[in-house]
Design an enzyme around this catalytic site. Structure first.
Site, PDB file in Angstrom:
ATOM      1  N   TRP A 124       0.541  -1.085  -0.038  1.00  0.00           N
ATOM      2  CA  TRP A 124       0.027  -0.081  -0.548  1.00  0.00           C
ATOM      3  C   TRP A 124       0.454   1.612  -0.040  1.00  0.00           C
ATOM      4  O   TRP A 124       0.156   2.086  -0.450  1.00  0.00           O
ATOM      5  CB  TRP A 124      -0.754   0.173   0.999  1.00  0.00           C
ATOM      6  CG  TRP A 124      -2.031  -0.702   0.816  1.00  0.00           C
ATOM      7  CD1 TRP A 124      -2.237  -1.554   1.667  1.00  0.00           C
ATOM      8  CD2 TRP A 124      -3.053  -0.950  -0.304  1.00  0.00           C
ATOM      9  NE1 TRP A 124      -3.113  -3.150   1.336  1.00  0.00           N
ATOM     10  CE2 TRP A 124      -3.701  -2.090  -0.195  1.00  0.00           C
ATOM     11  CE3 TRP A 124      -3.082  -0.205  -1.240  1.00  0.00           C
ATOM     12  CZ2 TRP A 124      -4.403  -2.884  -0.513  1.00  0.00           C
ATOM     13  CZ3 TRP A 124      -3.947  -0.247  -2.196  1.00  0.00           C
ATOM     14  CH2 TRP A 124      -4.935  -1.776  -2.181  1.00  0.00           C
ATOM     15  N   ASP A 196      -1.297   6.658   6.480  1.00  0.00           N
ATOM     16  CA  ASP A 196      -2.648   5.989   6.134  1.00  0.00           C
ATOM     17  C   ASP A 196      -2.808   5.235   7.035  1.00  0.00           C
ATOM     18  O   ASP A 196      -1.886   4.526   7.643  1.00  0.00           O
ATOM     19  CB  ASP A 196      -1.630   5.045   4.772  1.00  0.00           C
ATOM     20  CG  ASP A 196      -2.530   3.405   4.289  1.00  0.00           C
ATOM     21  OD1 ASP A 196      -3.904   4.064   5.110  1.00  0.00           O
ATOM     22  OD2 ASP A 196      -2.319   3.912   2.857  1.00  0.00           O
ATOM     23  N   LYS A 220     -12.669  -1.307   7.828  1.00  0.00           N
ATOM     24  CA  LYS A 220     -11.599  -2.723   7.290  1.00  0.00           C
ATOM     25  C   LYS A 220     -12.212  -2.215   9.589  1.00  0.00           C
ATOM     26  O   LYS A 220     -12.588  -2.812   9.629  1.00  0.00           O
ATOM     27  CB  LYS A 220     -10.820  -2.252   7.469  1.00  0.00           C
ATOM     28  CG  LYS A 220      -9.921  -2.573   6.530  1.00  0.00           C
ATOM     29  CD  LYS A 220      -8.388  -2.199   6.043  1.00  0.00           C
ATOM     30  CE  LYS A 220      -8.421  -2.682   3.924  1.00  0.00           C
ATOM     31  NZ  LYS A 220      -7.556  -2.038   3.421  1.00  0.00           N
TER      32      LYS A 220
END
Ligand SMILES: *Cc1c(COP(=O)(O)O)cnc(C)c1O
Length: 385
Positions: A124, A196, A220
């Site tokens: 990511w 993030d 999530k």
């Protein structure tokens, strides 16, 4: 027969009948979208039919209606409370997922062609670097764990910042490879830290005053897919150039309370439910304690079965959210997952870039599921090792 009746029962559902968990459902280890607390699912069922006595459901409400507005304000307050987010930070909801923040962050924080530093710890963060470059900025990689297959995180002394970066970006929990920062990296004086936090937001206490921007998709640890929560320090939201498209400007979102257009209103509603649930369960301190215990139960089972089991991350860097491991052969891994379904476990397949297994144990994942999968790991290793 209803036209909406399922045409086929998928194999997992069939197996689930044989392996019902206490609540009558599978243990869901998916990395995202992921498990929700059962109380919240029941609440959503009701609210889809008739929300707050309005006579019709949340999905059918206008984002301009009074009832929705009150809920939106409550969501901002509850999120602020959960994270103890200081008053000089704004909370906004955007669409496009965490992935879109890869270009929205530099667009808001950097001058055209400006540069920022990135710590590359997973697929990511690697994407964040690529996307910032593609959007016309310069992403300097201050440290990369790529050559070591992302098994660890850097020591402070290994991070090499450039001169005057616009910000430093890092990923607090590395969802795919299964590592997690215990504390945030230190940035050069005055340089904002961008995080993030897609897969560990509100899983533990965090001092938001150390950050410039924190973002996370809801699906999530914080609700259902569709909304990305962005927590931004007020002054940073003012940096975007005047010609940045309206929908990409943090300041537009702040001014319009995240609804310059139709917002992802069901996802925002789900974030409110999750925020209330975290508060009702004792807040992020309790979440942190529970998450540490839950993950330890699984890591203990994996460690006891080494070398049959092969945990991916080095011990000091292990994620409490996403536990990744392999078995001696791909065939054994397939067998582990297939038989796992019979035991009531679903969603254990690792990301396509890593292979192997990943079990995710976010805030909403029950402790019983961790105990059950730990017993399964032990048993499977004894029979197949
Ligand atoms: C899932 C994830 C993303 C991507 O989120 P989307 O909502 O699919 O864009 C980005 N970063 C991290 C750390 C993730 O876990």
């Amino acid at each position: 027969m209803s036209i909406f009746a399922p045409t086929q029962l998928v194999t997992t559902a069939t197996a689930a009948i044989a392996a019902r968990t206490a609540g009558g459902r599978m243990f869901n280890f998916n990395a995202g979208p992921s498990v929700l607390p059962e109380e919240i699912i029941h609440q959503i069922q009701q609210d889809i039919w008739d929300w707050n006595g309005t006579g019709y459901g949340i999905l059918e409400h206008s984002h301009r209606a009074k009832a929705y507005e009150a809920m939106l304000h409550e969501t901002f307050e509850n999120v602020r409370k959960v994270g103890s987010i200081p008053a000089n930070y704004k909370i906004i909801f955007m669409t496009g997922g965490s992935s879109s923040q890869n270009f929205i962050v530099p667009t808001n924080l950097l001058p055209k062609g400006g540069h920022a530093d990135y710590i590359e710890t997973d697929f990511w963060s690697s994407r964040s670097i690529e996307d910032a470059n593609q959007a016309g900025y310069h992403a300097h990689t201050a440290w990369s764990g790529k050559s070591e297959k992302y098994v660890r995180l850097p020591e402070a002394s290994e991070i090499q910042y450039s001169a005057n970066p616009g910000y430093v970006h890092f990923t607090s929990n590395n969802t795919i490879f299964g590592t997690q920062w215990k504390t945030e990296p230190t940035t050069p004086a005055g340089v904002p830290l961008v995080c993030d936090a897609c897969s560990d937001i509100f899983s533990k206490p965090v001092d938001f005053s150390k950050y410039g921007v924190v973002y996370a998709s809801a699906q999530k640890n914080l609700g259902v897919t569709g909304a990305t929560i962005v927590i931004v320090r007020e002054d940073l939201a003012e940096r975007a150039a005047a010609d940045v498209p309206r929908m990409l400007q943090y300041r537009t979102m702040i001014k319009e309370e995240s609804r310059p257009n139709t917002p992802p209103h069901f996802a925002i509603y789900s974030v409110n439910l999750m925020a209330k649930w975290i508060l009702a369960n004792g807040g992020v301190d309790v979440m942190a304690k529970r998450n540490a215990e839950k993950a330890q139960i699984i890591y203990d089972a994996l460690d006891a079965a080494v070398p049959f089991t092969r945990p991916h991350a080095v011990k000091q860097a292990r994620s409490l959210m996403n536990i990744t491991f392999r078995l001696p052969t791909p065939e054994l891994e397939e067998k582990f997952m297939a038989e796992g379904v019979q035991h009531g476990f679903d969603g254990m397949r690792g990301h396509r870039v890593t292979g192997g297994m990943r079990v995710s144990a976010y805030n909403a994942f029950p402790r019983e599921g961790c105990v059950a999968v730990a017993a399964y790991i032990k048993d499977f290793a004894a029979k197949n090792g």
